[in-house]
Design an enzyme around this catalytic site. Sequence first.
Site, short mmCIF file in Angstrom:
data_model
loop_
_atom_site.label_atom_id
_atom_site.label_comp_id
_atom_site.label_asym_id
_atom_site.label_seq_id
_atom_site.Cartn_x
_atom_site.Cartn_y
_atom_site.Cartn_z
CB CYS A 195 2.46 -2.24 2.47
SG CYS A 195 1.88 -3.55 3.58
CG HIS B 177 -2.32 -2.07 2.70
ND1 HIS B 177 -1.19 -2.40 1.99
CD2 HIS B 177 -2.61 -0.77 2.38
CE1 HIS B 177 -0.82 -1.36 1.26
NE2 HIS B 177 -1.66 -0.37 1.49
#
Length: 502
Positions: A35, A286
């Site tokens: 990510c 994240h």
Amino acid sequence: MTPPQRILFSPEEICMDWQQRQRPGPGLRNLGSTCYINVILQCLTYTPPLANYLLSCEHSQLCFQQGFCMMCIMEAHVRKVLRSSASSIWPKAVIRDLKLIGEEFEPDTAGDAFEFLCCALKAMQRACLGGSSNLDISSQTTTIVHQIFGGLLKSRVTCLRCQAVSDSYKTFLHILLDIKEASSLTAALEDFVTPKQLDGKSCFKCSKCEKKVTISKRVTVHHVPKVFTVCLERAADHTGKKISTFVEYPEYLDLLPYMSDTAAEPLLYSLYAVVVHSGDTCLDGHFFCYTKASNGLWYKMDDESVDNCGIHAVLRQQAYLLFYARCSDLKMREMAASSLTPSYAHSFLSECEGSSKQAGSAGPQGLPDRKTLTCCQRKNAREKAQSRSLQRGNDRCSRFVNSTDYDNSTGRKRKKTSPPGRDHTPQDGTDSKPSKRSCQRAPAPSAAQEQSLQRQREQGRSLRQGYDLRRRFVEITDYHQSAKKRRKHSFGINGQKNQSQN
């Protein structure tokens, strides 16, 4: 700083506005821990000057490198994203050569978005240099990467004993800001340029005193980049603890207060990308981002998903990376139009749309390109805007006079009276005694009339401010265009002279 011996890429060829208007491309697939790569690729893809250059395929046509080339990879990636109809794609080339971009990165291991951005820009810089080792340092900062992301910092050291001053300069592609005691981006920038006092224990030796002394050090932005990239340092210490406080950041940023020379015009930058880290610590969590596409709309990009959102949602995030682009003339016209009153802005935009149709070219939201308007057209537009403002002022004055000449309660016209205390003189020239009838004042306006008059005054001030803003912007852009023409003219003359001498 010595001037560069060679210019690798001319800054005049950089276009800050999107040359193509379209919806955003697809999302990027996550391989489990990629990510941090996806958010940087998306932010670089929606950087207007970089995307315009990569879409032109100028680098790949002139590239002769064998094997890995980060610029060629980015060019293929940007073309694939912006011209793909798929819902999501896989950045295979970047993952395949991830170890060549940065040795510390692994496809199946989590990484940091800021570290990947630094390595990606360095890899792109190496690709632009093409292995050239005979270039001086100043010439190496003239690549397309430095022309877009590069700036210059000035460090001034002052000896507090003899007041000796020494300056040094350093190039930068991004700035890391401390946010431990800052509640906003502007506060962090103010702390960044605030002079810091360092004692002699820090091994600072004054060249004049010839001994270790206490000094004052101040760092300022000496030369601004076209794209200003900021990292808000959220690592509290080396243990991975995260600073989760909200840091306010604006949509439009003025860098002038943080420059070495603050006596200049405002340096406005517009926010176009934000990287957010969600998680309790810096070691896990994240990454996702918000980017502004070429159609002028904001989108939340979370790996494969791409969702539309508003600017208010963008400005409420716990930002980690901020990307600001220097406002062009076109963006300045949009801001000038949005600062006017709704009715006046509508007429201004309608006039711009009419001019753009006559010129045969239009920018975003119906605004014309600055180059398509002639001086006569701009002069006529200013005269029309001024005449409309004057006419509206006269109409308001006439409406106000008519409203005072009529009785609002009965609708009948009141008999005009002279001001109190003034004698009446007959028109035939004979003297007469002062009238015994006392002159009556006009009734005080009601609350509704007071509110109406107040709104009219505020609209009048808004009209004058909007006209002054547009007039100032036109004067500035006309001056820059005339200066640019003079430089081109002088360059052409010098070129002819050099050819004649040869």
